[in-house]
Design an enzyme around this catalytic site. Structure first.
Site, PDB file in Angstrom:
ATOM      1  CG  MET A  75      -1.901  -1.144   1.281  1.00  0.00           C
ATOM      2  SD  MET A  75      -2.743  -1.513  -0.254  1.00  0.00           S
ATOM      3  CE  MET A  75      -2.985  -3.267  -0.040  1.00  0.00           C
ATOM      4  CB  CYS A  76       4.433   2.126   0.184  1.00  0.00           C
ATOM      5  SG  CYS A  76       4.817   2.194   1.923  1.00  0.00           S
ATOM      6  CG  HIS A  77       0.713   6.308  -2.610  1.00  0.00           C
ATOM      7  ND1 HIS A  77       0.287   6.256  -1.304  1.00  0.00           N
ATOM      8  CD2 HIS A  77      -0.402   6.413  -3.368  1.00  0.00           C
ATOM      9  CE1 HIS A  77      -1.036   6.333  -1.276  1.00  0.00           C
ATOM     10  NE2 HIS A  77      -1.471   6.428  -2.506  1.00  0.00           N
ATOM     11  CG  MET A 113       6.203   3.844   5.184  1.00  0.00           C
ATOM     12  SD  MET A 113       6.472   3.172   6.837  1.00  0.00           S
ATOM     13  CE  MET A 113       7.127   1.578   6.472  1.00  0.00           C
ATOM     14  CD  GLU A 114       8.916   6.153   0.632  1.00  0.00           C
ATOM     15  OE1 GLU A 114       8.114   5.640  -0.170  1.00  0.00           O
ATOM     16  OE2 GLU A 114       8.534   6.723   1.677  1.00  0.00           O
ATOM     17  CG  ASP A 128      24.997 -10.172   3.667  1.00  0.00           C
ATOM     18  OD1 ASP A 128      24.902 -11.395   3.915  1.00  0.00           O
ATOM     19  OD2 ASP A 128      25.395  -9.737   2.567  1.00  0.00           O
TER      20      ASP A 128
END
Length: 160
Positions: A75-77, A113-114, A128
């Site tokens: 749902m993120c644009h 969110m980014e 990692d």
């Protein structure tokens, strides 16, 4: 408490319609912390990790991740991000690296969110690249430090 904007009246998940929202400059800053043993910290600092330059690789990974956030988080644009930066603050006293990411866009929805995705993937990249030295590394304190722009205005996390 605000309503959930990603759920309609029937309880179905939906993407928020931002059609009528004003374009504004939006900025978000997030952080995360990777803690490790002293030997691993020194290897990163001295650039002697076998896999290469850990922090520069993590910087690239974080920037790339921010650009792909809408492919990772439902749902993120998709956004035309105008700027992403990923920076590192090593702290020898506690053998940790604080990661800070800034994301900027002029658009109809925010870039929190980014910025959070950039920090998360940068931290995972450090893990990692160094896991053969230190499987006990921890990733913590992934959080939004501040955001500005949009209808909700400015948010700055209070310092403890």
């Amino acid at each position: 408490m605000p309503e959930f904007t990603h759920i309609d009246k029937e309880g179905r998940v939906r993407m928020v319609d931002v059609t009528d929202k004003e374009h504004s400059q939006r900025v978000a800053v997030a952080q995360g912390v990777v803690s490790m043993n002293p030997e691993t910290f020194e290897k990163i600092r001295d650039q002697s990790v076998k896999k290469g330059n850990v922090l520069e690789t993590a910087r690239i990974a974080g920037i790339m991740a921010a650009k792909k956030t809408s492919e990772l988080i439902p749902m993120c644009h998709p956004l035309l991000i105008s700027h992403v930066s990923v920076d590192f603050c090593p702290d020898k006293a506690i053998n940790s690296i604080r990661i800070e990411a800034l994301a900027r866009v002029t658009g109809q929805t925010g870039v929190e969110m980014e910025a959070l995705t950039a920090v998360s993937v940068a931290a995972l990249t450090i893990y990692d690249m160094c896991k053969s030295y230190d499987r006990k590394m921890t990733i913590s304190d992934i959080l939004l430090l501040e955001k500005s722009g949009g209808k909700s205005g400015k948010f700055v996390r209070p310092t403890p």
